[in-house]
Write a protein that holds these residues in place. Structure first.
Motif, PDB file in Angstrom:
ATOM      1  N   ILE A  68      -3.056   2.473  -3.289  1.00 44.69           N
ATOM      2  CA  ILE A  68      -3.275   3.691  -3.098  1.00 44.69           C
ATOM      3  C   ILE A  68      -4.571   3.556  -1.665  1.00 44.69           C
ATOM      4  N   LEU A  69      -3.757   4.016  -0.646  1.00 40.37           N
ATOM      5  CA  LEU A  69      -5.026   4.483   0.311  1.00 40.37           C
ATOM      6  C   LEU A  69      -4.617   6.062   0.874  1.00 40.37           C
ATOM      7  N   VAL A  70      -6.372   7.255   0.513  1.00 39.31           N
ATOM      8  CA  VAL A  70      -6.507   8.290   0.619  1.00 39.31           C
ATOM      9  C   VAL A  70      -7.647   7.670   1.914  1.00 39.31           C
ATOM     10  N   PHE A 107       0.542  -1.293   0.126  1.00 38.75           N
ATOM     11  CA  PHE A 107       0.034   0.317  -0.192  1.00 38.75           C
ATOM     12  C   PHE A 107       0.544   1.048  -0.026  1.00 38.75           C
ATOM     13  N   LEU A 108       0.442   2.365  -0.737  1.00 34.56           N
ATOM     14  CA  LEU A 108       0.597   3.858  -0.271  1.00 34.56           C
ATOM     15  C   LEU A 108       0.116   4.723  -0.046  1.00 34.56           C
ATOM     16  N   GLU A 168       4.024   8.166  -8.676  1.00 38.89           N
ATOM     17  CA  GLU A 168       4.564   7.247  -7.369  1.00 38.89           C
ATOM     18  C   GLU A 168       4.219   6.197  -7.180  1.00 38.89           C
ATOM     19  N   ALA A 169       2.956   5.719  -7.485  1.00 44.23           N
ATOM     20  CA  ALA A 169       2.789   4.049  -7.514  1.00 44.23           C
ATOM     21  C   ALA A 169       3.729   3.113  -8.041  1.00 44.23           C
ATOM     22  N   LEU A 170       3.709   2.118  -7.338  1.00 43.37           N
ATOM     23  CA  LEU A 170       4.467   1.091  -7.370  1.00 43.37           C
ATOM     24  C   LEU A 170       3.039   0.495  -8.676  1.00 43.37           C
ATOM     25  N   PHE A 173       3.066  -0.909   3.783  1.00 41.00           N
ATOM     26  CA  PHE A 173       2.797  -0.119   2.962  1.00 41.00           C
ATOM     27  C   PHE A 173       3.777   1.140   3.103  1.00 41.00           C
ATOM     28  N   ARG A 174       3.685   2.069   2.814  1.00 40.69           N
ATOM     29  CA  ARG A 174       4.637   3.065   2.838  1.00 40.69           C
ATOM     30  C   ARG A 174       3.626   4.580   2.616  1.00 40.69           C
ATOM     31  N   ALA A 175       4.929   5.669   3.011  1.00 38.07           N
ATOM     32  CA  ALA A 175       3.275   6.764   2.889  1.00 38.07           C
ATOM     33  C   ALA A 175       4.340   7.861   2.030  1.00 38.07           C
ATOM     34  N   ILE A 176       3.590   8.922   1.425  1.00 36.53           N
ATOM     35  CA  ILE A 176       4.086   9.602   0.134  1.00 36.53           C
ATOM     36  C   ILE A 176       3.532  10.908   1.583  1.00 36.53           C
TER      37      ILE A 176
END
Length: 431
Positions: free
Chosen positions: A110-112, A14-15, A103-105, A43-46
């Motif tokens: 993607i989590l919003v 997850f991003l 930026e998403a792989l 998960f990582r963050a942006i």
């Protein structure tokens, strides 16, 4: 509640869109809790720095510290917002989604962190704009971002007060953005002035509003396949519609088809008023009309019997690009692709040693091309090939010194009219 979205996700990676504010900080901590029982979760963050608020850089540092504390990989991106075209709120939202998309792989979800209050605000804004079923359906819990990565909003059923209560109970700090109280922004006006009045009178208003959106979403699921099937009859490509029979379509169906077509191209769907203007000002215009309608970062216009949806791009007709290393591909501007030597390309005479290979995007005068017996003005040649006026300065023209050799992918100059060289090469324009 949140874990069900994680379990149903097509990916375990997850991003997280992490602003450092209340909602995204809450979601970050929920992910940390889930990871304890599901170690396979990645998960990582942006963090996107919009550079609007004077504290923007301080917020970026805050997000760095939080992610470092919990050993979360963090990407920080700076957004350049052009607020002249569509306003600061819409521009910021558009650039956020573009950055997330870039930026998403490939297999990342993607989590919003939009919550139930955000959903209600979105619906009221859509109502204010005069939107149809798409706008009034609000935000989806599960969707595709630009038809690629899955985008999930796992907090859409949780109110802002519920989130804040949990955060305070667990003594977790978050960024408090004072601009959220600036009611010159439409969303903030609804949040701080309108919704408090509604919820004081009707305490369940926010949840009822979201329930109405859910009903519309279910009805839309039935309607969309029908519209897409009908739209296929008129599609030449995703961005080109055959409009010869549009006058015979019932207005309500025609308007829905135009909205479906715009959505197919991953664009912001305009208001009902603009949809009507597309019909009356563009579709009903003469086939040689230069009428167009600009919507955010794209344009709707007509050429002959077709309707086109095109990007708004910088003018490059005066640009000259030298191609020195022909063993490598030549990148073109405005996302026009590249030129490369290819066995499947157009066969052309190879340049002489003293000739410089260059690409231009404009030519003038009368030209003799292969297949013609007489010279014609370049404007007429474009017409003969059905090239819309706005595309003519986006087609790469191959020159040797100042001699036009070919409009790649469209036409070539007869060899005895350009150069005589037994050596050949094949070039392809990959758009």
């Amino acid at each position: 509640m949140i874990i069900k979205y994680i379990e149903k996700s097509p990916s375990s990676s997850f991003l997280l869109a992490y602003s450092g504010g209340l909602d995204s900080t809450f979601l970050l901590h929920q992910l940390l809790k889930i990871k304890k029982i599901k170690p396979e979760l990645k998960f990582r963050a942006i963090h996107i720095n919009h550079q609007i608020n004077k504290n923007a850089n301080i917020w970026s540092e805050h997000c760095k510290k939080v992610c470092k504390k919990y050993n979360i990989s963090l990407v920080i991106k700076t957004a350049l917002i052009d607020k002249k075209k569509i306003g600061i709120e819409a521009a910021a939202r558009l650039i956020r989604y573009r950055i997330l998309h870039n930026e998403a792989l490939p297999k990342e979800t993607i989590l919003v962190a939009h919550n139930l209050n955000d959903q209600c605000e979105t619906i009221l804004l859509a109502l204010k704009r005069g939107s149809g079923i798409t706008g009034l359906s609000g935000m989806l819990c599960n969707s595709k971002l630009f038809n690629q990565n899955t985008l999930i909003r796992p907090l859409l059923n949780i109110t802002r007060s519920e989130i804040q209560s949990w955060m305070e109970k667990n003594n977790i700090n978050w960024i408090k953005d004072d601009s959220n109280y600036n009611i010159t922004y439409e969303r903030n006006f609804i949040r701080n002035k309108i919704l408090p009045l509604f919820t004081a009178r009707w305490p369940s208003f926010i949840k009822k509003c979201a329930h109405s959106a859910f009903i519309l979403q279910q009805e839309k699921k039935i309607l969309d396949p029908v519209l897409k099937k009908t739209l296929k009859k008129y599609l030449i490509s995703n961005s080109i519609l055959d409009i010869r029979n549009f006058k015979n379509i019932k207005p309500e169906i025609r308007n829905s088809l135009l909205r479906t077509w715009i959505k197919l191209n991953n664009r912001v769907i305009p208001s009902y008023k603009i949809i009507k203007n597309i019909y009356y000002e563009i579709i009903l215009s003469k086939s040689d009309s230069k009428a167009l309608i600009k919507i955010n970062d794209y344009e709707i216009k007509r050429y002959r019997n077709n309707l086109y949806l095109t990007n708004i791009l910088p003018c490059i007709k005066s640009l000259i690009i030298m191609w020195h290393r022909t063993s490598k591909s030549l990148q073109l501007p405005n996302n026009l692709g590249y030129i490369i030597q290819s066995e499947y390309g157009t066969q052309l005479p190879y340049p002489q040693d003293n000739e410089l290979i260059n690409i231009r995007f404009q030519a003038s005068g009368k030209i003799l091309i292969q297949g013609n017996t007489k010279r014609k003005p370049i404007k007429q040649i474009w017409k003969d090939h059905g090239i819309p006026p706005w595309n003519r300065n986006n087609i790469p023209l191959l020159f040797y010194n100042h001699k036009l050799i070919s409009a790649l992918g469209v036409f070539a100059i007869p060899e005895n009219n350009c150069i005589k060289n037994k050596r050949k090469w094949k070039l392809s324009w990959i758009g």
